[in-house]
Design an enzyme around this catalytic site. Structure first.
Site, PDB file in Angstrom:
ATOM      1  N   LYS A  83      -3.257   4.507  -4.031  1.00 44.49           N
ATOM      2  CA  LYS A  83      -2.386   3.407  -3.610  1.00 44.49           C
ATOM      3  C   LYS A  83      -2.897   2.107  -4.231  1.00 44.49           C
ATOM      4  O   LYS A  83      -4.085   1.786  -4.119  1.00 44.49           O
ATOM      5  CB  LYS A  83      -2.447   3.318  -2.081  1.00 44.49           C
ATOM      6  CG  LYS A  83      -1.254   2.698  -1.418  1.00 44.49           C
ATOM      7  CD  LYS A  83      -1.436   2.845   0.091  1.00 44.49           C
ATOM      8  CE  LYS A  83      -0.300   2.289   0.871  1.00 44.49           C
ATOM      9  NZ  LYS A  83      -0.620   2.241   2.298  1.00 44.49           N
TER      10      LYS A  83
HETATM   11  C1  E4P Z   1       2.191   1.534   4.298  1.00 41.19           C
HETATM   12  O1  E4P Z   1       1.768   2.253   3.431  1.00 41.19           O
HETATM   13  C2  E4P Z   1       1.357   0.648   5.106  1.00 41.19           C
HETATM   14  O2  E4P Z   1       0.163   1.342   5.380  1.00 41.19           O
HETATM   15  C3  E4P Z   1       1.965   0.297   6.442  1.00 41.19           C
HETATM   16  O3  E4P Z   1       3.246   0.880   6.576  1.00 41.19           O
HETATM   17  C4  E4P Z   1       1.896  -1.132   6.806  1.00 41.19           C
HETATM   18  O4  E4P Z   1       2.500  -1.313   8.064  1.00 41.19           O
HETATM   19  P1  E4P Z   1       2.298  -2.647   8.922  1.00 41.19           P
HETATM   20  O5  E4P Z   1       3.093  -3.748   8.292  1.00 41.19           O
HETATM   21  O6  E4P Z   1       2.838  -2.288  10.279  1.00 41.19           O
HETATM   22  O7  E4P Z   1       0.833  -2.931   8.933  1.00 41.19           O
END
Ligand code: E4P
Length: 217
Positions: A83
């Protein structure tokens, strides 16, 4: 639509995985912090548990370091999706790693133009953050719809991974628009089964069944 679970909590992943609800997992530095676990150890455990892609995020900000971190994370297991954030360094890392055959999830996407760049860099997944757009009084779902249209216009194969999902309505709307994947916290996925009329109906059936005096087993 595929369901990814947005957590690094092994027990929560295992519970949903046993129900067949886990097509993959996403983690990020904040979720690793919350788990209290070592990133390499916990990611390995998740990869052993789940067959689908498991996103593990780099934390360097320069491309060379990001690429090195990505290659190290990729060695954890064959189902790792590296990622990377949607910066030029992240896009360079995406291009390099996808050229090597590695799955890459480009994260922190907040615009259609960013999603276009990620697709051109060969991203396996693009992660538009719905909830964080809603937080600043924009409509995260508009972004999912725009990216869907643009990707379909040009036949980009990058999968739209609707992220930062906070509510069950986000899941319904993502499915309606045609997101390929949603990633949601375990609590949101579990809430998808809830309906007050299901509870009420079951209560009536069980009360009537008790009056029959019968048993199935
Ligand atoms: C996605 O890959 C992220 O880990 C996640 O969805 C972020 O979510 P949040 O905005 O609730 O922290």
């Amino acid at each position: 639509m595929k369901f990814f679970v947005d957590t690094a909590e092994i027990d929560a992943i295992a519970e949903l995985n046993d129900l067949g609800m886990v097509d993959g997992v996403t983690t990020n530095p904040s979720l690793i912090l919350k788990s209290g676990r070592d990133i390499l150890e916990v990611t390995k455990e998740i990869c052993d548990l789940v067959e689908g892609p498991v996103s593990a995020e780099v934390v360097a900000t320069e491309a060379d370091d990001m690429i090195a971190e990505g290659r190290k994370l990729a060695k954890i297991a064959s189902n790792i999706a590296v990622k990377v954030p949607l910066t030029w360094a992240g896009l360079k890392t995406c291009k390099t790693l996808t050229d090597e055959g590695q799955m890459v999830n480009v994260t922190l996407c907040f615009s259609t133009n960013q999603a276009l760049l990620a697709a051109k860099a060969g991203a396996t997944f693009i992660s538009p953050f719905i909830g964080r757009l809603d937080d600043i009084n924009l409509d995260g779902m508009d972004l999912i719809a725009d990216i869907r249209q643009v990707y379909d216009n040009y036949g980009f194969e990058t999968e739209i991974l609707a992220a930062s999902i906070r509510t069950v309505n986000h899941v319904t709307d993502s499915a309606r628009i045609g997101a390929d994947v949603i990633t949601a916290p375990p609590g949101v996925i579990k809430k998808l089964a809830d309906h007050p009329l299901t509870d009420k109906g079951l209560e009536i059936f069980l009360a009537d069944w008790a009056k029959t005096g019968q048993k199935i087993l």
